[in-house]
Design a protein around this motif. Structure first.
Motif, PDB file in Angstrom:
ATOM      1  N   THR A  43       0.809  -1.232   0.000  1.00 50.51           N
ATOM      2  CA  THR A  43       0.000   0.000   0.000  1.00 50.51           C
ATOM      3  C   THR A  43       0.837   1.275   0.000  1.00 50.51           C
ATOM      4  OG1 THR A  43      -1.787  -1.181   1.134  1.00 50.51           O
ATOM      5  CG2 THR A  43      -1.872   1.236   1.169  1.00 50.51           C
ATOM      6  N   ALA A 153       2.454  -3.493  11.345  1.00 47.19           N
ATOM      7  CA  ALA A 153       3.875  -3.852  11.295  1.00 47.19           C
ATOM      8  C   ALA A 153       3.916  -5.372  11.099  1.00 47.19           C
ATOM      9  CB  ALA A 153       4.605  -3.359  12.536  1.00 47.19           C
ATOM     10  N   LYS A 204     -10.248  -4.966   3.590  1.00 40.22           N
ATOM     11  CA  LYS A 204      -9.804  -4.536   4.926  1.00 40.22           C
ATOM     12  C   LYS A 204     -10.924  -3.834   5.703  1.00 40.22           C
ATOM     13  CE  LYS A 204      -5.106  -4.546   3.367  1.00 40.22           C
ATOM     14  NZ  LYS A 204      -3.838  -3.819   3.260  1.00 40.22           N
TER      15      LYS A 204
HETATM   16  C1  6PG Z   1       4.584  -5.964   5.780  1.00 40.44           C
HETATM   17  C2  6PG Z   1       3.937  -4.729   6.365  1.00 40.44           C
HETATM   18  C3  6PG Z   1       2.585  -5.088   6.856  1.00 40.44           C
HETATM   19  C4  6PG Z   1       1.646  -4.444   5.875  1.00 40.44           C
HETATM   20  C5  6PG Z   1       0.311  -5.138   5.861  1.00 40.44           C
HETATM   21  C6  6PG Z   1      -0.541  -4.605   4.700  1.00 40.44           C
HETATM   22  O1  6PG Z   1       5.763  -6.207   6.019  1.00 40.44           O
HETATM   23  O2  6PG Z   1       3.854  -6.644   5.017  1.00 40.44           O
HETATM   24  O3  6PG Z   1       4.656  -3.989   7.139  1.00 40.44           O
HETATM   25  O4  6PG Z   1       2.263  -4.695   8.150  1.00 40.44           O
HETATM   26  O5  6PG Z   1       1.486  -3.069   6.195  1.00 40.44           O
HETATM   27  O6  6PG Z   1       0.535  -6.526   5.693  1.00 40.44           O
HETATM   28  O7  6PG Z   1       0.109  -4.980   3.517  1.00 40.44           O
HETATM   29  P1  6PG Z   1      -0.411  -4.427   2.108  1.00 40.44           P
HETATM   30  O8  6PG Z   1      -0.147  -2.944   2.121  1.00 40.44           O
HETATM   31  O9  6PG Z   1       0.440  -5.130   1.086  1.00 40.44           O
HETATM   32  O10 6PG Z   1      -1.877  -4.748   2.013  1.00 40.44           O
END
Ligand code: 6PG
Length: 262
Positions: A43, A153, A204
């Motif tokens: 994201t 995280a 989400k």
């Molecule tokens: C990671 C991130 C994790 C991420 C979420 C959302 O290492 O994957 O730090 O916390 O923010 O999994 O992931 P997306 O943005 O790919 O949906």
């Protein structure tokens, strides 16, 4: 808590980039350095790209220290590496002194030893760095994403890392590959001056509703426990991710409907 909803990921990412620049300028007006822990996943990539192009000259990069909120325990050149993603999206575009960029180490055989190394590095820079708990760092911004399961995280539902109060950085396990991770703890995240969550996508929406409108429950929904002790928490959502909030009694702002916006 501030919740702002945008038409899509592009607008939400732009809001995040604008906020980064605004926070940076405010902070550098009263402090010498600005410290941010950046997020991985997919994201935030567009936010980083906007910073590295449209806002490239807005930022005194030589006064910015960049840490990671979490990392997959893979080599930094691995396609799954959060450091690699950030490097491609931003570091390749801007000249930040190499001494300002602090990727989490992923080369040691023992991930917790790597976590301890990173904590030592953070302590050498940030110990006693500001308001809040005297034994915790005050990062100026912690930027987070969120998984559909409510993880932030690399703190996943049910993880004992969610109850860690002494360490700043821990080795954790993810439910999907790469399973081995390193992560800042909730204590460090909640001691930040600003915690910013950029979350998009309908998958989400349930976790967003749970995190924003439900009671804090770290083990069940880690994002619901993102409650800064003295700082501010800001959510930048697209309409799909916010789709279950409209019925919740949460104050939501739609900056695209008005001038300005955080
Ligand atoms: C990671 C991130 C994790 C991420 C979420 C959302 O290492 O994957 O730090 O916390 O923010 O999994 O992931 P997306 O943005 O790919 O949906």
């Amino acid at each position: 808590m501030i919740v702002r909803v945008y038409p899509g990921r592009e607008a939400a990412s732009r809001a995040g980039a604008e906020n980064f620049v605004r926070c940076l300028k405010e902070t550098l007006g009263r402090k010498d350095r600005f410290s941010i822990a950046v997020s991985g996943g997919s994201t935030p990539r567009r936010l980083y790209e906007i910073l590295g192009t449209e806002f490239i000259n807005e930022v005194e990069w030589e006064r910015v220290n960049i840490y990671w909120g979490d990392e997959r325990y893979v080599p930094h050149q691995d396609r799954k590496s959060n450091f690699r993603m950030f490097h491609e999206a931003l570091l390749d575009q801007v000249s930040i002194p190499i001494g300002n960029v602090h990727p989490m180490p992923t080369h040691r055989r023992d991930p917790q030893a790597a976590a301890d190394d990173y904590e030592s590095l953070m302590r050498s820079h940030l110990a006693g760095s500001g308001r809040g708990h005297p034994d915790l760092p005050e990062l100026d911004i912690v930027l987070l994403g969120m998984g559909a399961d409510g993880h932030v995280a690399s703190l996943f539902p049910g993880s004992k890392a969610l109850q860690e109060t002494r360490r700043w950085v821990v080795a954790t396990e993810a439910p999907e590959e790469p399973r081995q991770r390193l992560s800042l703890t909730l204590s460090v995240i909640n001691n930040a001056a600003d915690v910013c969550l950029l979350v998009t996508g309908g998958e989400k929406a349930e976790a967003v509703e749970r995190a924003i409108a439900g009671p804090p429950d770290a083990l069940e929904c880690p994002a619901s426990a993102v409650r800064p002790t003295h700082g501010q928490v800001v959510w930048w959502l697209d309409q799909a991710a916010a789709s279950r909030l409209e019925d919740a009694n949460t104050r939501i702002e739609h900056p695209e409907d008005s001038t300005g916006g955080r």
